[in-house]
Design a protein around this motif. Sequence first.
Motif, PDB file in Angstrom:
ATOM      1  N   ALA A   1       0.835  -1.208   0.000  1.00  0.00           N
ATOM      2  CA  ALA A   1       0.000   0.000   0.000  1.00  0.00           C
ATOM      3  C   ALA A   1       0.864   1.250   0.000  1.00  0.00           C
ATOM      4  N   ALA A   2       1.952   1.246   0.773  1.00  0.00           N
ATOM      5  CA  ALA A   2       2.857   2.393   0.801  1.00  0.00           C
ATOM      6  C   ALA A   2       3.514   2.598  -0.558  1.00  0.00           C
ATOM      7  N   ALA A   3       3.858   1.500  -1.237  1.00  0.00           N
ATOM      8  CA  ALA A   3       4.463   1.616  -2.563  1.00  0.00           C
ATOM      9  C   ALA A   3       3.477   2.194  -3.576  1.00  0.00           C
ATOM     10  N   GLN A   4       2.228   1.747  -3.519  1.00  0.00           N
ATOM     11  CA  GLN A   4       1.214   2.273  -4.434  1.00  0.00           C
ATOM     12  C   GLN A   4       0.941   3.751  -4.152  1.00  0.00           C
ATOM     13  N   GLU A   5       0.912   4.110  -2.877  1.00  0.00           N
ATOM     14  CA  GLU A   5       0.698   5.517  -2.517  1.00  0.00           C
ATOM     15  C   GLU A   5       1.844   6.389  -3.015  1.00  0.00           C
ATOM     16  N   ALA A   6       3.070   5.894  -2.870  1.00  0.00           N
ATOM     17  CA  ALA A   6       4.228   6.661  -3.339  1.00  0.00           C
ATOM     18  C   ALA A   6       4.193   6.828  -4.860  1.00  0.00           C
ATOM     19  N   GLN A   7       3.756   5.798  -5.569  1.00  0.00           N
ATOM     20  CA  GLN A   7       3.651   5.900  -7.023  1.00  0.00           C
ATOM     21  C   GLN A   7       2.609   6.941  -7.426  1.00  0.00           C
ATOM     22  N   ALA A   8       1.462   6.941  -6.739  1.00  0.00           N
ATOM     23  CA  ALA A   8       0.426   7.934  -7.035  1.00  0.00           C
ATOM     24  C   ALA A   8       0.912   9.352  -6.723  1.00  0.00           C
ATOM     25  N   MET A   9       1.644   9.507  -5.635  1.00  0.00           N
ATOM     26  CA  MET A   9       2.161  10.825  -5.277  1.00  0.00           C
ATOM     27  C   MET A   9       3.179  11.319  -6.300  1.00  0.00           C
TER      28      MET A   9
END
Length: 390
Positions: free
Chosen positions: A287-295
């Motif tokens: 989830a943190a990786a997906q959030e970082a990609q979106a950011m």
Amino acid sequence: MLEAAWSRQPEAQSYTERLRAAESLRAASSAWTADSPAMLLQGKTDRPGSGAGSREVEVGVALPLWLPGQSQRATALSHAQILALQGSMKAQRLQLAGLVREGWWQTQRTQTELALAQTRVANAQQIALDVARRVKAGDLARADQHQAEGAVAQAESAVAEAQGAYEASLHALRGLTGLLDLSPDNLEATSEGDVSTPLPSADALASDAPSVDEHPLFAEAMAQQSMASAQADLAASSRRASPELTVLTTRSRGQTGDPYQQSITVGLRVPFGTGARADARQAEALAAAQEAQAMTLQMRARLQAQAASALARLRSAHTQWQATQRQAQLAQESKNFFDKSFRLGETDLPTRLRIEQEAVQAQKALSRARIDVSAAWSAWWQALGELPKP
């Protein structure tokens, strides 16, 4: 000025230690063992408190081992952490540069308005002297003298207000940079562009300007994304605790008087998977990786919009300066004309004071517009991720 401000930041002061910590983690990820070895020591006897009977002493070491692929992924994560730390420092430095730029130009504005207010006082005092002379000669009424002296008082009040604004901006800039000597003589603008600098072309965002990929804020977002991805990979390879290799040497005897025997034991301790706990850690890392990609995607769009906005602001400021330049020229010509006609008695005092006020306002607008152009250039370079030039 930026260097002075940066040296005062907590992040700059702790950067060396943070980098050393990250380097230590990278060294640890390249070690032979997954964690520090542990010493094992135990003894056994059938007659506690007595030297007789059987004796057995074990001494050994437990070595935590890497899971398959775990060491490589831990090394990749530590490398990503170092890049993220470096990117964070560059991004924070750029954000501080924005504050320094804003503080600098605010000080320039207040300094210019103070100078204009002081000029206004001098002009009002000169008009008051002319009025007093003509009142004494009987050409003007005493009420005109009161009106002229009121204009002087109003101008002096404006000076006091401008002085307060200037000192407030100085204190703000001094608090940001820590520089004590910020007197007007040391505040000559080192502009990153002014009214004489050619405006960026229409294709500046696409060709002339640096790529968004080179922007410190985007580079920081990319580094954070890489670190989050590395953390997710490490979590996937760490679904259970590390196995342990144990090596023990045993020295024992059967009964009192028997010779001691020496033996060596090699063992392997393999923990089972942690099930739901491991799933939770892995899901959180993903989830943190997906959030970082979106950011990261949002950061790219935001930086592109900021660059376009800064370019529009720059062009608007330049257009406003051209308009105020013409306005100030006309106001000055009108002032010269009415000043002469007032001295000849062809213009009354209220008209002369009104023309003086219009000239002052036009000059103030021109000075502000000139500074706004330089400030817009700074905002343009800030939007492109460029630090102030020394």
